[in-house]
Enzyme design. Structure first.
Site, mmCIF file in Angstrom:
data_model
loop_
_atom_site.group_PDB
_atom_site.id
_atom_site.type_symbol
_atom_site.label_atom_id
_atom_site.label_comp_id
_atom_site.label_asym_id
_atom_site.label_seq_id
_atom_site.Cartn_x
_atom_site.Cartn_y
_atom_site.Cartn_z
ATOM 1 N N CYS A 119 0.816 -1.230 0.000
ATOM 2 C CA CYS A 119 0.000 0.000 0.000
ATOM 3 C C CYS A 119 0.843 1.270 0.000
ATOM 4 O O CYS A 119 0.350 2.339 -0.358
ATOM 5 C CB CYS A 119 -0.949 0.005 1.194
ATOM 6 N N HIS A 252 -3.302 7.370 1.861
ATOM 7 C CA HIS A 252 -3.694 6.055 1.357
ATOM 8 C C HIS A 252 -5.081 5.754 1.933
ATOM 9 O O HIS A 252 -5.326 5.966 3.128
ATOM 10 C CB HIS A 252 -2.683 5.002 1.817
ATOM 11 N N ASN A 282 -10.093 -0.070 -0.511
ATOM 12 C CA ASN A 282 -8.637 0.009 -0.428
ATOM 13 C C ASN A 282 -8.048 -0.551 -1.729
ATOM 14 O O ASN A 282 -8.120 -1.750 -1.978
ATOM 15 C CB ASN A 282 -8.166 -0.797 0.788
HETATM 16 N N1 ACO Z 1 -19.071 -8.502 8.302
HETATM 17 C C1 ACO Z 1 -19.599 -8.769 9.496
HETATM 18 N N2 ACO Z 1 -18.875 -9.109 10.567
HETATM 19 C C2 ACO Z 1 -17.537 -9.192 10.404
HETATM 20 C C3 ACO Z 1 -16.924 -8.946 9.179
HETATM 21 C C4 ACO Z 1 -17.736 -8.579 8.100
HETATM 22 N N3 ACO Z 1 -17.256 -8.313 6.865
HETATM 23 N N4 ACO Z 1 -15.586 -9.088 9.319
HETATM 24 C C5 ACO Z 1 -15.368 -9.435 10.608
HETATM 25 N N5 ACO Z 1 -16.551 -9.499 11.243
HETATM 26 C C6 ACO Z 1 -16.802 -9.834 12.636
HETATM 27 C C7 ACO Z 1 -15.690 -10.637 13.282
HETATM 28 O O1 ACO Z 1 -15.814 -11.982 12.964
HETATM 29 C C8 ACO Z 1 -15.923 -10.353 14.736
HETATM 30 O O2 ACO Z 1 -16.959 -11.153 15.188
HETATM 31 P P1 ACO Z 1 -16.911 -11.822 16.666
HETATM 32 O O3 ACO Z 1 -16.840 -10.654 17.616
HETATM 33 O O4 ACO Z 1 -18.177 -12.587 16.720
HETATM 34 O O5 ACO Z 1 -15.657 -12.643 16.675
HETATM 35 C C9 ACO Z 1 -16.428 -8.907 14.729
HETATM 36 O O6 ACO Z 1 -16.863 -8.624 13.413
HETATM 37 C C10 ACO Z 1 -15.382 -7.912 15.138
HETATM 38 O O7 ACO Z 1 -14.203 -8.189 14.415
HETATM 39 P P2 ACO Z 1 -12.943 -7.285 14.544
HETATM 40 O O8 ACO Z 1 -11.851 -7.827 13.663
HETATM 41 O O9 ACO Z 1 -12.635 -7.082 15.988
HETATM 42 O O10 ACO Z 1 -13.512 -5.923 13.941
HETATM 43 P P3 ACO Z 1 -12.848 -4.498 13.911
HETATM 44 O O11 ACO Z 1 -13.697 -3.517 14.590
HETATM 45 O O12 ACO Z 1 -11.394 -4.547 14.299
HETATM 46 O O13 ACO Z 1 -12.935 -4.167 12.365
HETATM 47 C C11 ACO Z 1 -11.455 -4.110 10.459
HETATM 48 C C12 ACO Z 1 -12.254 -4.985 11.426
HETATM 49 C C13 ACO Z 1 -12.419 -3.252 9.665
HETATM 50 C C14 ACO Z 1 -10.691 -5.030 9.509
HETATM 51 C C15 ACO Z 1 -10.492 -3.227 11.275
HETATM 52 O O14 ACO Z 1 -9.717 -3.988 12.158
HETATM 53 C C16 ACO Z 1 -9.551 -2.448 10.388
HETATM 54 O O15 ACO Z 1 -9.950 -1.556 9.680
HETATM 55 N N6 ACO Z 1 -8.237 -2.748 10.409
HETATM 56 C C17 ACO Z 1 -7.295 -2.123 9.538
HETATM 57 C C18 ACO Z 1 -7.067 -3.049 8.420
HETATM 58 C C19 ACO Z 1 -6.766 -2.381 7.123
HETATM 59 O O16 ACO Z 1 -7.162 -1.289 6.810
HETATM 60 N N7 ACO Z 1 -6.031 -3.121 6.311
HETATM 61 C C20 ACO Z 1 -5.727 -2.690 5.005
HETATM 62 C C21 ACO Z 1 -4.323 -2.932 4.650
HETATM 63 S S1 ACO Z 1 -3.195 -1.983 5.621
HETATM 64 C C22 ACO Z 1 -3.505 -0.456 5.207
HETATM 65 O O17 ACO Z 1 -3.842 -0.217 4.094
HETATM 66 C C23 ACO Z 1 -3.267 0.609 6.194
#
Ligand code: ACO
Length: 325
Positions: A119, A252, A282
């Protein structure tokens, strides 16, 4: 890494973009995985993304974006001395997709290569092109970010497949002498200790196949906010600027909540942030030039503006580029 006195300045003279035709909405994704429109919008800000069809590739999207950028720069294809394609999803393991783009643009005399910093690839590529221009080696460089992340997504993993999209953006950097415009600084960082928080579980030298993207979302989120905030502060300190001196932040586009947390941490006015994550998701190395293209087309970024780009991604790698537009 930085050089304050330079002979030539790298000025952005053209911006271009290209998106796959197919739009996939959050509602469409609810038919594929166990998710909801609300969950995706609330946690990420994403409403839709473009997904490449079989005849749309990283090189074909990149070439289209490059053509637009060249047209905007009022240059001929043959004016280009260098092409850097930032991508983590090349057409093939080799040759470099940058050379496929070179060939489709009909350029014989230039050098072309791919830059792999996931990224952060676009800011890493800008730094390399800026170095070639400021030493007088290159007059006009095409810097492209193009990705087809849909091809490395596990479409059964709801935790990752809803986050990414495909697309390409490009800029032309041209050599100017004695101008106060152009790239003012680049700051790049990597820390390989965190490779297992965001990676692809395949590759030519390990599994011999392409593999799928794997991510610890919360781990990435925490590091993203910390690293992006520190690289913004580093660029401001180096250039002796305050956050309010910046006209536009072009980050980004990973997640609206990362952008909001960074804005809060460094005291950024959210009205100055260019946001396109809602419609592109993304797009990894393509997200900054795609956002730049929108901001220029909409008349937001204008000649003379101070524009700060920043990115963070797998590796981890992160960095910033400050440009007097
Ligand atoms: N739909 C519904 N529920 C979901 C989904 C989905 N698509 N994905 C995960 N869940 C569920 C999980 O299973 C979990 O359920 P549980 O509590 O029953 O176990 C619940 O949602 C919470 O999951 P978390 O992973 O704790 O959710 P979080 O609030 O952290 O959000 C996310 C997840 C959006 C991925 C967040 O962590 C994030 O944005 N991280 C940054 C990742 C990123 O941007 N990566 C891109 C590459 S790096 C970059 O570009 C900077």
């Amino acid at each position: 890494m930085n050089q304050k006195t330079k002979l030539y300045q790298s000025v952005v003279t053209g911006v271009g973009a290209s998106l796959p035709k197919t739009i996939v909405t959050n509602k469409d994704l609810t038919k594929r995985v166990d998710t909801s429109e609300e969950w995706i919008v609330e946690r990420t800000g994403i409403q839709e993304r473009r997904i490449a069809s079989d005849d749309e590739t990283t090189s074909s999207l990149g070439a289209e974006a490059a053509k637009f950028a060249l047209k905007n720069a009022k240059l001929e294809n043959t004016d280009i001395d260098m092409i850097i394609l930032a991508t983590a999803t090349p057409d093939n393991t080799f040759p470099a997709s940058a050379t496929v783009i070179q060939s489709s643009l009909g350029i014989e005399k230039c050098y072309a290569y791919d830059m792999q910093a996931v990224c952060s690839g676009f800011v890493f590529a800008l730094e390399a092109a800026d170095n070639a221009i400021k030493t007088g080696k290159v007059k006009n460089a095409l810097v492209i970010g193009s990705e087809t992340f849909s091809r490395i997504l596990d479409w059964n993993d709801r935790g990752t497949c809803v986050l990414f999209g495909d697309g390409a953006g490009a800029v032309v950097l041209s050599s100017y002498e004695g101008s106060d415009r152009g790239i003012l600084s680049n700051h790049l960082h990597s820390d390989g200790r965190y490779g297992d928080l965001l990676y692809v579980d395949g590759g030519p030298s390990t599994t011999t196949n392409v593999g799928y993207l794997r991510m610890d979302g919360q781990g990435v989120f925490k590091h993203a906010v910390k690293n992006i905030s520190s690289v913004i502060e580093e660029a401001l300190d180096y250039n002796n600027l305050k956050v309010e001196d910046i006209d536009w932040f072009v980050p980004h586009q990973a997640n609206i909540r990362i952008l909001e947390s960074v804005a809060k941490k460094v005291g950024l006015n959210e009205d100055k942030i260019i946001v396109t994550v809602q419609k592109h998701a993304n797009t990894s190395a393509a997200s900054i030039p795609l956002a730049l293209f929108d901001a220029v087309q909409e008349g937001k970024i204008k000649k003379g503006d101070l524009v700060l780009l920043e990115a963070m991604g797998g590796g981890f790698s992160w960095g910033s580029t400050l440009i007097r537009w």
